[in-house]
Scaffold this active site. Structure first.
Site, PDB file in Angstrom:
ATOM      1  N   TYR A 171      23.257  19.037 -40.524  1.00 28.91           N
ATOM      2  CA  TYR A 171      23.924  18.309 -39.198  1.00 28.91           C
ATOM      3  C   TYR A 171      22.962  17.883 -38.281  1.00 28.91           C
ATOM      4  O   TYR A 171      21.813  17.747 -38.535  1.00 28.91           O
ATOM      5  CB  TYR A 171      24.919  19.145 -38.798  1.00 28.91           C
ATOM      6  CG  TYR A 171      26.196  18.529 -38.109  1.00 28.91           C
ATOM      7  CD1 TYR A 171      26.674  17.353 -38.757  1.00 28.91           C
ATOM      8  CD2 TYR A 171      26.435  19.112 -36.960  1.00 28.91           C
ATOM      9  CE1 TYR A 171      27.842  16.795 -37.948  1.00 28.91           C
ATOM     10  CE2 TYR A 171      27.547  18.389 -36.165  1.00 28.91           C
ATOM     11  CZ  TYR A 171      28.266  17.282 -36.561  1.00 28.91           C
ATOM     12  OH  TYR A 171      29.177  16.666 -36.040  1.00 28.91           O
ATOM     13  N   ARG A 188      27.030   2.625 -36.734  1.00 26.14           N
ATOM     14  CA  ARG A 188      26.812   3.359 -35.459  1.00 26.14           C
ATOM     15  C   ARG A 188      26.341   4.658 -35.925  1.00 26.14           C
ATOM     16  O   ARG A 188      27.467   5.669 -35.568  1.00 26.14           O
ATOM     17  CB  ARG A 188      27.884   3.116 -34.534  1.00 26.14           C
ATOM     18  CG  ARG A 188      27.488   3.708 -32.969  1.00 26.14           C
ATOM     19  CD  ARG A 188      27.422   5.187 -32.853  1.00 26.14           C
ATOM     20  NE  ARG A 188      28.569   5.905 -32.440  1.00 26.14           N
ATOM     21  CZ  ARG A 188      28.976   6.968 -32.909  1.00 26.14           C
ATOM     22  NH1 ARG A 188      28.200   7.611 -33.684  1.00 26.14           N
ATOM     23  NH2 ARG A 188      29.928   7.758 -32.600  1.00 26.14           N
ATOM     24  N   LYS A 235      29.156  15.800 -42.785  1.00 31.01           N
ATOM     25  CA  LYS A 235      30.450  16.147 -42.157  1.00 31.01           C
ATOM     26  C   LYS A 235      31.385  17.059 -43.114  1.00 31.01           C
ATOM     27  O   LYS A 235      31.889  17.997 -42.851  1.00 31.01           O
ATOM     28  CB  LYS A 235      31.212  14.925 -41.676  1.00 31.01           C
ATOM     29  CG  LYS A 235      30.506  14.351 -40.753  1.00 31.01           C
ATOM     30  CD  LYS A 235      31.061  14.563 -39.328  1.00 31.01           C
ATOM     31  CE  LYS A 235      30.369  14.035 -38.021  1.00 31.01           C
ATOM     32  NZ  LYS A 235      30.854  14.919 -36.649  1.00 31.01           N
ATOM     33  N   GLU A 273      34.335   7.761 -39.506  1.00 35.44           N
ATOM     34  CA  GLU A 273      33.048   8.371 -38.980  1.00 35.44           C
ATOM     35  C   GLU A 273      32.075   7.356 -38.867  1.00 35.44           C
ATOM     36  O   GLU A 273      31.645   6.576 -39.467  1.00 35.44           O
ATOM     37  CB  GLU A 273      32.624   9.595 -39.708  1.00 35.44           C
ATOM     38  CG  GLU A 273      31.502  10.290 -38.968  1.00 35.44           C
ATOM     39  CD  GLU A 273      31.901  11.279 -38.103  1.00 35.44           C
ATOM     40  OE1 GLU A 273      32.842  11.938 -38.409  1.00 35.44           O
ATOM     41  OE2 GLU A 273      31.463  11.331 -36.985  1.00 35.44           O
ATOM     42  N   ASP A 274      31.559   7.271 -37.328  1.00 37.31           N
ATOM     43  CA  ASP A 274      30.474   6.293 -36.911  1.00 37.31           C
ATOM     44  C   ASP A 274      30.639   4.885 -37.310  1.00 37.31           C
ATOM     45  O   ASP A 274      29.556   4.157 -37.968  1.00 37.31           O
ATOM     46  CB  ASP A 274      29.092   6.874 -37.424  1.00 37.31           C
ATOM     47  CG  ASP A 274      28.766   8.485 -36.921  1.00 37.31           C
ATOM     48  OD1 ASP A 274      29.572   8.935 -36.122  1.00 37.31           O
ATOM     49  OD2 ASP A 274      27.696   8.963 -37.046  1.00 37.31           O
ATOM     50  N   ASP A 329      36.895  10.590 -35.723  1.00 35.60           N
ATOM     51  CA  ASP A 329      36.308  11.904 -35.394  1.00 35.60           C
ATOM     52  C   ASP A 329      35.614  11.543 -33.930  1.00 35.60           C
ATOM     53  O   ASP A 329      35.638  12.344 -32.957  1.00 35.60           O
ATOM     54  CB  ASP A 329      35.051  12.134 -36.392  1.00 35.60           C
ATOM     55  CG  ASP A 329      34.608  13.633 -35.969  1.00 35.60           C
ATOM     56  OD1 ASP A 329      35.160  14.370 -35.516  1.00 35.60           O
ATOM     57  OD2 ASP A 329      33.307  13.785 -36.462  1.00 35.60           O
ATOM     58  N   ASP A 330      34.970  10.278 -33.983  1.00 30.32           N
ATOM     59  CA  ASP A 330      34.026  10.130 -32.759  1.00 30.32           C
ATOM     60  C   ASP A 330      34.973   9.737 -31.700  1.00 30.32           C
ATOM     61  O   ASP A 330      34.651  10.023 -30.277  1.00 30.32           O
ATOM     62  CB  ASP A 330      33.411   8.744 -32.834  1.00 30.32           C
ATOM     63  CG  ASP A 330      32.421   9.038 -34.304  1.00 30.32           C
ATOM     64  OD1 ASP A 330      31.570   9.871 -34.032  1.00 30.32           O
ATOM     65  OD2 ASP A 330      32.428   7.968 -35.159  1.00 30.32           O
ATOM     66  N   ASN A 380      23.772  12.114 -29.607  1.00 30.66           N
ATOM     67  CA  ASN A 380      23.160  12.623 -30.754  1.00 30.66           C
ATOM     68  C   ASN A 380      22.041  11.401 -31.213  1.00 30.66           C
ATOM     69  O   ASN A 380      22.354  10.558 -31.309  1.00 30.66           O
ATOM     70  CB  ASN A 380      23.988  13.428 -32.010  1.00 30.66           C
ATOM     71  CG  ASN A 380      24.970  14.300 -31.213  1.00 30.66           C
ATOM     72  OD1 ASN A 380      24.552  15.238 -30.708  1.00 30.66           O
ATOM     73  ND2 ASN A 380      26.251  14.280 -31.688  1.00 30.66           N
TER      74      ASN A 380
HETATM   75  N1  LIG Z   1      28.633  15.298 -29.408  1.00 30.92           N
HETATM   76  C1  LIG Z   1      29.656  15.004 -30.360  1.00 30.92           C
HETATM   77  O1  LIG Z   1      30.468  15.505 -30.859  1.00 30.92           O
HETATM   78  C2  LIG Z   1      29.699  13.393 -30.207  1.00 30.92           C
HETATM   79  C3  LIG Z   1      28.513  12.491 -29.930  1.00 30.92           C
HETATM   80  N2  LIG Z   1      28.557  11.273 -29.952  1.00 30.92           N
HETATM   81  C4  LIG Z   1      27.292  10.586 -29.258  1.00 30.92           C
HETATM   82  O2  LIG Z   1      27.811   9.904 -28.455  1.00 30.92           O
HETATM   83  C5  LIG Z   1      27.021   8.489 -28.404  1.00 30.92           C
HETATM   84  C6  LIG Z   1      27.782   6.919 -28.253  1.00 30.92           C
HETATM   85  O3  LIG Z   1      28.835   7.149 -29.191  1.00 30.92           O
HETATM   86  P1  LIG Z   1      29.992   6.042 -29.055  1.00 30.92           P
HETATM   87  O4  LIG Z   1      30.792   6.316 -28.045  1.00 30.92           O
HETATM   88  O5  LIG Z   1      30.498   6.111 -30.454  1.00 30.92           O
HETATM   89  O6  LIG Z   1      29.205   4.921 -29.179  1.00 30.92           O
HETATM   90  P2  LIG Z   1      29.515   3.380 -28.641  1.00 30.92           P
HETATM   91  O7  LIG Z   1      28.650   2.345 -29.069  1.00 30.92           O
HETATM   92  O8  LIG Z   1      30.940   3.163 -28.812  1.00 30.92           O
HETATM   93  O9  LIG Z   1      29.457   3.491 -26.805  1.00 30.92           O
HETATM   94  C7  LIG Z   1      28.141   3.608 -26.088  1.00 30.92           C
HETATM   95  C8  LIG Z   1      28.692   3.384 -24.776  1.00 30.92           C
HETATM   96  O10 LIG Z   1      27.385   3.564 -24.042  1.00 30.92           O
HETATM   97  C9  LIG Z   1      27.002   2.565 -23.222  1.00 30.92           C
HETATM   98  N3  LIG Z   1      25.473   2.549 -23.080  1.00 30.92           N
HETATM   99  C10 LIG Z   1      24.755   2.342 -23.910  1.00 30.92           C
HETATM  100  N4  LIG Z   1      23.417   2.512 -23.433  1.00 30.92           N
HETATM  101  C11 LIG Z   1      23.780   2.595 -21.873  1.00 30.92           C
HETATM  102  C12 LIG Z   1      22.732   2.715 -20.935  1.00 30.92           C
HETATM  103  N5  LIG Z   1      21.615   2.708 -21.362  1.00 30.92           N
HETATM  104  N6  LIG Z   1      23.227   2.887 -19.778  1.00 30.92           N
HETATM  105  C13 LIG Z   1      24.631   2.881 -19.642  1.00 30.92           C
HETATM  106  N7  LIG Z   1      25.564   2.736 -20.632  1.00 30.92           N
HETATM  107  C14 LIG Z   1      25.013   2.500 -21.919  1.00 30.92           C
HETATM  108  C15 LIG Z   1      27.446   1.158 -23.860  1.00 30.92           C
HETATM  109  O11 LIG Z   1      27.700   0.278 -22.973  1.00 30.92           O
HETATM  110  P3  LIG Z   1      28.246  -1.143 -23.486  1.00 30.92           P
HETATM  111  O12 LIG Z   1      29.847  -1.074 -23.773  1.00 30.92           O
HETATM  112  O13 LIG Z   1      28.045  -2.121 -22.195  1.00 30.92           O
HETATM  113  O14 LIG Z   1      27.571  -1.690 -24.617  1.00 30.92           O
HETATM  114  C16 LIG Z   1      28.727   1.840 -24.471  1.00 30.92           C
HETATM  115  O15 LIG Z   1      29.722   1.861 -23.442  1.00 30.92           O
HETATM  116  C17 LIG Z   1      26.186   8.428 -29.661  1.00 30.92           C
HETATM  117  O16 LIG Z   1      24.843   9.007 -29.412  1.00 30.92           O
HETATM  118  C18 LIG Z   1      26.843   9.708 -30.358  1.00 30.92           C
HETATM  119  O17 LIG Z   1      25.903  10.352 -31.283  1.00 30.92           O
HETATM  120  C19 LIG Z   1      29.659  10.660 -30.556  1.00 30.92           C
HETATM  121  C20 LIG Z   1      30.768  11.217 -31.086  1.00 30.92           C
HETATM  122  C21 LIG Z   1      30.863  12.737 -30.994  1.00 30.92           C
HETATM  123  C1  LIG Z   2      28.689  14.083 -33.590  1.00 30.43           C
HETATM  124  C2  LIG Z   2      29.124  12.893 -34.093  1.00 30.43           C
HETATM  125  O1  LIG Z   2      30.332  12.507 -34.551  1.00 30.43           O
HETATM  126  C3  LIG Z   2      28.248  11.766 -33.657  1.00 30.43           C
HETATM  127  O2  LIG Z   2      27.484  11.845 -32.916  1.00 30.43           O
HETATM  128  O3  LIG Z   2      28.611  10.785 -34.150  1.00 30.43           O
HETATM  129 MG   LIG Z   3      30.197  10.584 -35.295  1.00 31.42          MG
END
Ligand SMILES: NC(=O)C1=CN([C@@H]2O[C@H](COP(=O)(O)OP(=O)(O)OC[C@H]3O[C@@H](n4cnc5c(N)ncnc54)[C@H](OP(=O)(O)O)[C@@H]3O)[C@@H](O)[C@H]2O)C=CC1
Ligand SMILES: CC(=O)C(=O)O
Ligand SMILES: [Mg+2]
Length: 654
Positions: free
Chosen positions: A202, A255, A273, A345-346, A368-369, A510
């Site tokens: 993972y 993503r 997963k 997912e993603d 999941d996200d 991540n």
């Molecule tokens: N720990 C866990 O269980 C999980 C972790 N994650 C992680 O979270 C991260 C984001 O995932 P997700 O929400 O799906 O992604 P999205 O693409 O949906 O969202 C990313 C957000 O971050 C913003 N962003 C990107 N770069 C910057 C920056 N430099 N400064 C400020 N804001 C920024 C984007 O802005 P804008 O909208 O303006 O483009 C957007 O709003 C990934 O790395 C993923 O691995 C996700 C799911 C689960």
């Molecule tokens: C953990 C997870 O689902 C992610 O980083 O997208």
């Molecule tokens: Mg994910």
């Protein structure tokens, strides 16, 4: 289920039959025209149409090779029939290695080919653990060296070998090899060494594996559904050898973690997963189906990579995209029924929210996200209140990142506050602020905001940087969900620590390279006061001669147990109250001992027990909401969930 020649077969066991015999045909080792062949061709289920075709060619080969038969037998795997009522979807617990076969009195059997093909069938292969009796009975003599070892010793040996690899990707490949060779040993290893092996199968290693998937690809581990298969997706689903699917994890690779668009190479994520679904949540591996939808990629590097395994075109969008997804979702329901869980997912956020809304009312879907992450973070926040004091409603939350993870978590926090305080959810949202790539989300930006950001546009002056937002909003909790590494700078953490005795800092992104800060940075810059957790694991960090362990705020705590809860209750829809129930169940698993170490999540080593608690709470909510179809409701849902979990212990073959 159907009977043949006095034996009773599980439908899905037929897959093992066809696979083994097909392999034997390929290797020109003939199996005898046994009842197995007849049993397959006698099954009229449309789902086995391809099995019939395969059997025809196998039969032909067998006839041609009729005189060279050496592996001329079938084996019978002894099974107990304790859980067949749950849609045949969960597997019972089998005996220990040392158990004798006579201990089991069972009306259920699975029949598969024996001899050389048995050693090549990952579902049934036991390697050196085949007993003397089994070697005699199943034509394995001479195919294995003389020694007979226990599964426990195999685990010990594999872990020893695994630790020799210095490069994480080598460990990943060794684990994938094992999964393809001996599935039960793979899961035994993973379950018993979960904390050590989770970072291998993972995050973070799976991220690197996806980036290099084209080069390391060896065997299909899931279904690839590309635009080339448009109009034939149902047919493609029928090509998958297993018929009784309960959980599908699907990605379109746009993503992948915080690594962006990896196209078809995102397949590593559904595979990873689903291995956690089985290891952590006890879902039978054969009931899990990884799927990658390939609509192209906008990743130039991949498009120019000669080893890229996906469609070499830019991503389809609009109608072309939605028609493919529509066809996929319809085919899934048609082929597996309405109780199959589809986990998105993603996906990129411009599709993720819409897909969830579109299929949430007609299918059992879970993102999941958005949802799993929300549930795990809420659980951590609930636990953190024991350390920082106050109620959820008394805290102020600031997110860096307003996408799937950020807005999903924000909404679940608001929902929980609303439930706890009886204020409308719109009111509860006012304590939650989000920053995206353009700065703080405020009212003046409303018109230009994507729909999922709009509920978070509060009245405030424009603010362009995170540091400025921290200083202005003065949050007690800072959550990184940006996918942008090292954005929690020294100044940001110091600012958080200047007005909070114990700042709660979650760096969710991540893999490790994208984490908003490291554990060491969080503890050093907060002078050891931060309550820190991260999406990818960090080793204990040293500050001022003291070691600080941190928890892993990752949806892996939630989705396996959540899915198990849906399955054991026969739920037909996911409801937000189930997410809250899962959060509560997880938060309750954080012990005083964990809290004393500053941990807001329990250790993963106890995850199967935790998953059973989560599953029970989710199932109970499904019954309460009238969304469960498995009746009557089991009296003790925790015990029931535990009893339904897949066990990787070897079975005895007679
Ligand atoms: N720990 C866990 O269980 C999980 C972790 N994650 C992680 O979270 C991260 C984001 O995932 P997700 O929400 O799906 O992604 P999205 O693409 O949906 O969202 C990313 C957000 O971050 C913003 N962003 C990107 N770069 C910057 C920056 N430099 N400064 C400020 N804001 C920024 C984007 O802005 P804008 O909208 O303006 O483009 C957007 O709003 C990934 O790395 C993923 O691995 C996700 C799911 C689960
Ligand atoms: C953990 C997870 O689902 C992610 O980083 O997208
Ligand atoms: Mg994910």
């Amino acid at each position: 289920m159907f009977s043949l020649n006095g034996s009773t077969f599980l439908n899905n066991s037929l897959c093992g039959v066809s696979k083994s015999l097909t392999q034997s045909a390929q290797r020109k080792i003939s199996a005898p025209p046994t009842t197995v062949v007849a049993s397959v061709s006698s099954n009229g289920r449309s789902g086995d149409r391809n099995v019939g075709v395969l059997m025809e060619s196998t039969l032909k080969e067998m006839n041609e090779n009729a005189t060279s038969s050496s592996s001329a037998s079938q084996i019978t795997v002894i099974e107990k029939d304790t859980k067949s009522t749950v849609g045949g979807g969960v597997e019972d617990v089998y005996g220990e290695d040392s158990a004798t076969e006579d201990q089991y009195i069972t009306p259920w059997t699975v029949t598969v080919a024996s001899g050389y093909p048995l050693l090549r069938d990952p579902h049934y292969n036991k390697g050196l653990a085949f007993t003397e009796k089994e070697r005699d009975a199943h034509f394995l003599r001479g195919l294995l060296p003389p020694v007979v070892i226990s599964q426990a010793l195999q685990v010990k040996k594999m872990m020893h070998n695994m630790r020799q690899y210095q490069v994480p990707l080598q460990r990943y490949m060794a684990m994938m090899d094992l999964q393809e060779r001996n599935e039960r040993l793979f899961y035994k290893l993973l379950i018993e060494n979960v904390e050590e092996l989770l970072p291998v199968v993972y995050t973070p290693t799976v991220g690197e594996a996806c980036q290099k998937y084209g080069s390391i690809f060896r065997q299909p581990q899931g279904l690839f559904i590309s635009l080339k298969e448009k109009g034939r997706i149902l047919e493609v689903l029928k090509n998958w050898p297993e018929k009784k699917i309960q959980v599908i994890v699907v990605t379109d690779g746009e993503r992948i973690l915080g690594l962006g668009d990896l196209g078809c190479q995102g397949m590593g994520i559904p595979v990873g997963k689903l291995s956690l679904y089985s290891a952590l949540g006890g879902i039978r591996p054969s009931a899990c189906l990884p799927v990658t939808i390939d609509v192209g990629t906008n990743n130039e590097q991949l498009l120019n990579d000669e080893f890229y395994i996906g469609l070499r075109r830019r991503r389809a969008t609009g109608q072309e995209y939605s028609e493919l997804l529509d066809e996929f979702m319809s085919a899934v329901k048609q082929n597996y029924g309405e109780k199959v869980l589809v986990q998105f997912e993603d996906f990129a956020n411009h599709n993720a929210f819409d897909l969830l809304a579109k299929y949430g009312t007609s299918h059992l879907v879970f993102n999941d996200d958005i949802q799993g992450t929300a549930s795990v973070v809420l659980a951590g926040l609930m636990a953190s209140l024991n350390l920082v004091g106050g109620t959820l409603a008394e805290h102020t939350f600031l997110f860096l990142g307003a996408g799937e993870a950020g807005t999903g978590i924000a909404e679940l926090i608001a929902l929980e506050i609303s439930k706890q305080t009886s204020v409308p959810v719109e009111e509860a949202r006012k304590k939650i602020w989000l920053v995206d790539s353009k700065g703080l989300i405020v009212n003046s930006r409303f018109e230009s905001l994507q729909h999922f950001k709009r509920p978070w546009a509060h009245e405030h002056e424009p603010v362009t940087t995170l540091l400025e937002a921290v200083k202005t909003i003065k949050p007690t909790v800072l959550i990184g969900s940006s996918g942008a590494g090292r954005t929690f700078t020294k100044e940001v953490v110091e600012a958080m620590s200047s007005f909070n005795e114990k700042p709660v800092i979650l760096a969710l992104s991540n893999p490790t390279s994208q984490s908003e800060c490291t554990a060491e940075e969080a503890y050093t810059w907060s002078e050891g006061r931060a309550i820190f957790a991260s999406g990818s694991p960090f080793s204990p960090a040293e500050y001022n001669g003291k070691f600080y362990a941190s928890g892993q705020a990752n949806n892996a705590y939630i989705f396996p147990g959540f899915g198990l809860g849906l399955i054991i209750s026969g739920a037909i829809r996911v409801h937000e109250d189930m997410l809250l129930a899962a959060s509560e169940a997880l938060a309750e698993q954080v012990s005083q001992e964990n809290l004393d170490k500053g941990l807001i999540y329990p250790p993963f080593s106890n995850i199967r027990y935790i998953s059973a608690q989560i599953a029970a709470r989710v199932a109970a909510k499904a019954y309460e909401l009238g969304l469960a179809t498995r009746l009557p409701q089991p009296e003790n849902l925790v015990a029931y969930a535990e009893s339904c979990m897949y066990s990787p212990n070897y079975r005895n073959y007679r």
